[in-house]
Design a protein around this motif. Structure first.
Motif, mmCIF file in Angstrom:
data_model
loop_
_atom_site.group_PDB
_atom_site.id
_atom_site.type_symbol
_atom_site.label_atom_id
_atom_site.label_comp_id
_atom_site.label_asym_id
_atom_site.label_seq_id
_atom_site.Cartn_x
_atom_site.Cartn_y
_atom_site.Cartn_z
ATOM 1 N N MET A 42 -13.909 9.276 6.217
ATOM 2 C CA MET A 42 -14.804 8.928 5.114
ATOM 3 C C MET A 42 -14.697 7.447 4.767
ATOM 4 O O MET A 42 -15.706 6.796 4.452
ATOM 5 C CB MET A 42 -14.483 9.791 3.898
ATOM 6 C CG MET A 42 -14.824 11.258 4.090
ATOM 7 S SD MET A 42 -14.189 12.310 2.757
ATOM 8 C CE MET A 42 -15.187 11.763 1.385
ATOM 9 N N ILE A 43 -13.504 6.901 4.823
ATOM 10 C CA ILE A 43 -13.324 5.481 4.512
ATOM 11 C C ILE A 43 -13.894 4.610 5.619
ATOM 12 O O ILE A 43 -14.492 3.554 5.346
ATOM 13 C CB ILE A 43 -11.835 5.173 4.271
ATOM 14 C CG1 ILE A 43 -11.330 5.974 3.069
ATOM 15 C CG2 ILE A 43 -11.621 3.677 4.065
ATOM 16 C CD1 ILE A 43 -12.134 5.812 1.783
ATOM 17 N N ILE A 44 -13.764 5.025 6.856
ATOM 18 C CA ILE A 44 -14.381 4.295 7.969
ATOM 19 C C ILE A 44 -15.893 4.245 7.773
ATOM 20 O O ILE A 44 -16.537 3.208 7.971
ATOM 21 C CB ILE A 44 -14.006 4.942 9.317
ATOM 22 C CG1 ILE A 44 -12.535 4.667 9.627
ATOM 23 C CG2 ILE A 44 -14.898 4.410 10.443
ATOM 24 C CD1 ILE A 44 -11.982 5.462 10.791
ATOM 25 N N ASP A 45 -16.477 5.379 7.346
ATOM 26 C CA ASP A 45 -17.918 5.406 7.098
ATOM 27 C C ASP A 45 -18.280 4.538 5.902
ATOM 28 O O ASP A 45 -19.322 3.860 5.906
ATOM 29 C CB ASP A 45 -18.381 6.849 6.868
ATOM 30 C CG ASP A 45 -19.888 6.953 6.814
ATOM 31 O OD1 ASP A 45 -20.542 6.576 7.804
ATOM 32 O OD2 ASP A 45 -20.418 7.383 5.776
ATOM 33 N N LEU A 46 -17.452 4.535 4.866
ATOM 34 C CA LEU A 46 -17.685 3.653 3.716
ATOM 35 C C LEU A 46 -17.729 2.203 4.165
ATOM 36 O O LEU A 46 -18.616 1.436 3.754
ATOM 37 C CB LEU A 46 -16.572 3.846 2.687
ATOM 38 C CG LEU A 46 -16.705 3.048 1.390
ATOM 39 C CD1 LEU A 46 -17.693 3.714 0.443
ATOM 40 C CD2 LEU A 46 -15.349 2.898 0.696
ATOM 41 N N CYS A 47 -16.797 1.812 5.017
ATOM 42 C CA CYS A 47 -16.760 0.432 5.507
ATOM 43 C C CYS A 47 -17.994 0.119 6.344
ATOM 44 O O CYS A 47 -18.522 -1.001 6.288
ATOM 45 C CB CYS A 47 -15.483 0.199 6.314
ATOM 46 S SG CYS A 47 -13.968 0.277 5.329
ATOM 47 N N ARG A 48 -18.460 1.092 7.109
ATOM 48 C CA ARG A 48 -19.685 0.905 7.885
ATOM 49 C C ARG A 48 -20.870 0.662 6.957
ATOM 50 O O ARG A 48 -21.695 -0.231 7.199
ATOM 51 C CB ARG A 48 -19.947 2.136 8.747
ATOM 52 C CG ARG A 48 -21.266 2.067 9.528
ATOM 53 C CD ARG A 48 -21.641 3.400 10.135
ATOM 54 N NE ARG A 48 -21.885 4.426 9.126
ATOM 55 C CZ ARG A 48 -23.019 4.533 8.422
ATOM 56 N NH1 ARG A 48 -23.996 3.649 8.584
ATOM 57 N NH2 ARG A 48 -23.162 5.501 7.532
#
Length: 272
Positions: A42-48
């Motif tokens: 979820m955090i990787i997607d937030l950064c994306r």
């Protein structure tokens, strides 16, 4: 509250959304995920999501355990990594808050959003409440920007919000922020006007820039526009940049992108 400020607040409530406000909102957004069940994915997607076809947000805001991951994913992008401390309840244990902030800064946090012990402050124990902020400030030093959350929907009294804003600035806050997004109520225009007025009063006395962050309940560009309008009127056009003004939000990004012709259909992360 004087009549001029009341008139500004009334005007802010009717500011229409447009592309200029959408662009300014995007550039000043702290894109936030503070769910108890957040995962690395979820955090990787937030950064994306923080890097869009029409520009980047100012920062991502997440729990401290995800700071190193976010720093790696956002390296070289210009997007700051922020975290939260003494969150969300604003407890009175200064030793615990200092230990938490110290670990966050060591882990790479560039900004720390710390909750004022607002219940203690409201009860009249203002010295110990403010002391926690001073101690967290000492840990952040010159490494991390300190944003202090007042939890204004719980304080309610505009007079007390004004006093608390002044006190935490004197204690070292770089930004004053309305809300955690974890209790009923969030940012309100009258509260924003009071907090911005304190910044206008205090800025000439400080040797550092002061900033403001409305958070909680902001979902549309029209919502955000009212706060930018207040900042322009109280602080002067050109003051509200990512260095001095932030929005704490997650779902707000979707409406910004729609306004700019870049609709996104990701599931909302919540309202923080």
């Amino acid at each position: 509250m004087n009549t001029a400020l009341k008139n500004l607040i009334a005007g802010a409530g009717h500011v229409p959304a447009d592309r200029d406000y959408a662009r300014r909102t995007l550039a000043s957004m702290d894109l936030t995920s503070l769910g108890e069940n957040d995962t690395d994915e979820m955090i990787i997607d937030l950064c994306r999501r923080a890097i869009t076809p029409v520009g980047r947000v100012a920062a991502v805001c997440l729990y401290g355990r995800f700071v190193p991951l976010a720093r790696r994913r956002l390296a070289g992008t210009g997007v700051k990594v922020a975290t939260v401390c003494n969150f969300p309840h604003g407890g009175g244990d200064a030793r615990k808050a200092v230990s938490e902030a110290k670990a966050q800064v060591a882990g790479g946090a560039e900004e720390v959003d710390v909750v004022l012990p607002y219940k203690r402050y409201m009860a009249g124990d203002t010295d110990r409440a403010v002391s926690l902020i001073e101690q967290v400030r000492s840990v952040c030093g010159e490494t991390a920007r300190l944003k202090v959350i007042l939890e204004t929907s719980q304080i309610r009294s505009l007079r007390m919000i004004e006093a608390a804003s002044r006190d935490v600035i004197l204690a070292g806050a770089d930004f004053i922020k309305t809300s955690t997004g974890k209790v009923p109520g969030g940012a309100q225009l009258d509260v924003a006007a009071v907090m911005l007025s304190v910044i206008a009063e205090m800025q000439p006395k400080m040797n550092r820039p002061l900033g403001f962050k409305p958070s909680g309940g902001l979902k549309t560009v029209a919502d955000a526009a009212g706060y930018l309008y207040l900042a322009d009127q109280i602080m002067g056009r050109g003051w509200a940049t990512p260095e001095t003004f932030r929005f704490g939000a997650s779902s707000l990004l979707d409406d910004v992108l729609r306004e700019l012709g870049e609709a996104e259909t990701d599931t909302e992360l919540g309202d923080y």
